[in-house]
Design an enzyme around this catalytic site. Sequence first.
Site, PDB file in Angstrom:
ATOM      1  N   ARG A 113      29.104  28.190  57.842  1.00 46.90           N
ATOM      2  CA  ARG A 113      30.559  28.689  57.994  1.00 46.90           C
ATOM      3  C   ARG A 113      31.621  27.509  58.566  1.00 46.90           C
ATOM      4  NH1 ARG A 113      29.005  33.614  60.226  1.00 46.90           N
ATOM      5  NH2 ARG A 113      28.618  35.179  58.766  1.00 46.90           N
ATOM      6  N   LYS A 169      40.893  18.502  49.389  1.00 48.66           N
ATOM      7  CA  LYS A 169      40.328  19.106  48.485  1.00 48.66           C
ATOM      8  C   LYS A 169      38.706  18.782  48.463  1.00 48.66           C
ATOM      9  CE  LYS A 169      43.966  19.742  45.394  1.00 48.66           C
ATOM     10  NZ  LYS A 169      44.578  19.628  44.002  1.00 48.66           N
ATOM     11  N   GLU A 197      44.557   6.317  39.600  1.00 48.21           N
ATOM     12  CA  GLU A 197      45.410   7.296  40.571  1.00 48.21           C
ATOM     13  C   GLU A 197      46.434   6.531  41.227  1.00 48.21           C
ATOM     14  OE1 GLU A 197      45.034  10.384  40.412  1.00 48.21           O
ATOM     15  OE2 GLU A 197      42.989  10.914  39.629  1.00 48.21           O
ATOM     16  N   LYS A 234      50.137   9.312  49.108  1.00 43.10           N
ATOM     17  CA  LYS A 234      49.329  10.616  48.993  1.00 43.10           C
ATOM     18  C   LYS A 234      49.695  11.598  50.011  1.00 43.10           C
ATOM     19  CE  LYS A 234      45.759  13.169  47.584  1.00 43.10           C
ATOM     20  NZ  LYS A 234      44.290  13.725  47.071  1.00 43.10           N
ATOM     21  N   GLU A 285      49.152  23.159  48.008  1.00 39.88           N
ATOM     22  CA  GLU A 285      49.562  22.996  46.419  1.00 39.88           C
ATOM     23  C   GLU A 285      50.474  24.216  45.976  1.00 39.88           C
ATOM     24  OE1 GLU A 285      46.875  20.730  44.177  1.00 39.88           O
ATOM     25  OE2 GLU A 285      47.441  21.960  42.278  1.00 39.88           O
ATOM     26  N   ARG A 339      52.572  19.281  45.731  1.00 37.81           N
ATOM     27  CA  ARG A 339      51.291  18.720  45.566  1.00 37.81           C
ATOM     28  C   ARG A 339      50.974  18.911  44.051  1.00 37.81           C
ATOM     29  NH1 ARG A 339      46.178  19.218  49.536  1.00 37.81           N
ATOM     30  NH2 ARG A 339      44.657  17.443  48.279  1.00 37.81           N
ATOM     31  N   ASN A 347      48.865  16.342  39.990  1.00 41.00           N
ATOM     32  CA  ASN A 347      48.210  16.640  38.727  1.00 41.00           C
ATOM     33  C   ASN A 347      49.044  15.865  37.458  1.00 41.00           C
ATOM     34  OD1 ASN A 347      46.251  18.361  39.567  1.00 41.00           O
ATOM     35  ND2 ASN A 347      47.880  19.302  40.466  1.00 41.00           N
ATOM     36  N   HIS A 404      46.787  15.034  34.762  1.00 43.66           N
ATOM     37  CA  HIS A 404      45.376  15.529  34.832  1.00 43.66           C
ATOM     38  C   HIS A 404      45.370  16.892  34.030  1.00 43.66           C
ATOM     39  CE1 HIS A 404      45.036  13.138  38.425  1.00 43.66           C
ATOM     40  NE2 HIS A 404      44.108  13.594  38.449  1.00 43.66           N
ATOM     41  N   HIS A 441      42.049  16.065  32.477  1.00 45.13           N
ATOM     42  CA  HIS A 441      40.787  16.813  32.902  1.00 45.13           C
ATOM     43  C   HIS A 441      40.084  17.508  31.566  1.00 45.13           C
ATOM     44  CE1 HIS A 441      41.297  17.852  37.305  1.00 45.13           C
ATOM     45  NE2 HIS A 441      40.583  16.650  37.113  1.00 45.13           N
ATOM     46  N   HIS A 488      36.553   9.473  35.357  1.00 48.62           N
ATOM     47  CA  HIS A 488      37.688  10.364  35.683  1.00 48.62           C
ATOM     48  C   HIS A 488      38.997   9.645  35.656  1.00 48.62           C
ATOM     49  CE1 HIS A 488      40.181  13.507  37.602  1.00 48.62           C
ATOM     50  NE2 HIS A 488      40.787  12.421  38.629  1.00 48.62           N
TER      51      HIS A 488
HETATM   52  N1  GLY Z   1      43.839  14.959  43.522  1.00 49.56           N
HETATM   53  C1  GLY Z   1      45.226  15.736  43.693  1.00 49.56           C
HETATM   54  C2  GLY Z   1      45.192  16.299  45.128  1.00 49.56           C
HETATM   55  O1  GLY Z   1      44.553  15.845  45.812  1.00 49.56           O
HETATM   56  O2  GLY Z   1      46.199  17.214  45.088  1.00 49.56           O
END
Ligand code: GLY
Length: 354
Positions: free
Chosen positions: A115, A137, A179, A217, A227, A231, A235, A238, A242, A258
């Site tokens: 946990r 993330k 990025e 960031k 998000e 946030r 994207n 993306h 993606h 990526h």
């Molecule tokens: N890579 C996008 C984020 O961390 O929100």
Amino acid sequence: MTSISTQDYIIHFNQNSYTALNNYIKENSFSNIFVLVDSNTSTHCLPVLLSNLVTELTIEVIEIEAGEQHKTIDTCLGVWETLSELRADRKTLLINLGGGVVTDLGGFVACTYQRGIQFINIPTTLLSMVDASIGGKNGVDLGPIKNQIGIIKTPNMVLVDTNYLSTLSAREMRSGLAEMLKHGLIYNESYYNKLTELSDLTLDDLDQLIYDSIEIKKAIVEQDPTEQNLRKSLNFGHTLGHAIESFYLNHKTKALLHGEAIAIGMILESFLSAELLNLSMDKAQQIKNNTIKVFGKIDIPETDYAAIIDLMKFDKKNEKGTINFALIETIGKSKINCVASNELIINSFKFYNE
Ligand code: GLY
């Protein structure tokens, strides 16, 4: 370079990072330390980390195979089992030493093992330094669907040692640059201009650009850690990127890193921004030219469009069946929750291809 403090943890740089790490280990009574590496970082980066670690604690190394195709729950299972067999407990520290796959997967393993145990990210690729290792993330892919399983929880510390970049291929470096360009496009025009205008990049320039990218960031994530709104702007590029990455994942010649897929996504989504928002078509064209100058161009045949568009149904920004794009109003200013018609998306592919 001065350390960057976020709300929950500190990001240390270069020469300061190992002192900070050793102090952290000394101050916390860990039972033992596990280092998660992949087959690349085991050879190129682990010896550097081990030679800088000063501790009496037992250090175990867990190695996973390198590559996005191994960012799976099966790989997690192997890591969980090894942790368990080697008696990792709640006071174990997991150090994730690697690129985005290692830090995303390692973070997820740490958040779920018993946990939750403490984890520290030591990103070794440009992409993971400026993006993956920062912001909490963690997760794995589900088949071709990127990051479908995961959790948001920040690491206990991040160490950015840009010396690791010397072992990286030019292709991997470009992948990270995507990025950084995105950070400029969504949040800071002068940063974007700095990146595109540099013709002769020195190592000092690179360190500063990485630092600035992390600051961008951090600023975005701190305003919206889970998000719900801002946030989502991270994207940009993306939603389509993606889908393109997933579509070509197992392709013999077109499998993309990526950042390479995101670079294409940013061109397509700049076109959508010009069609739907205030971005001028000249600016979209300028973004396309700047991006292609660095990344080159692949051929995306018309026969692939429908299958790529279909993969967007898995995007995590979708709500009630609507595909939501994060686009840009202008360079340096983003807009979230934008909706584009299929016809416009097809035209964005044509804009890329022409
Ligand atoms: N890579 C996008 C984020 O961390 O929100």
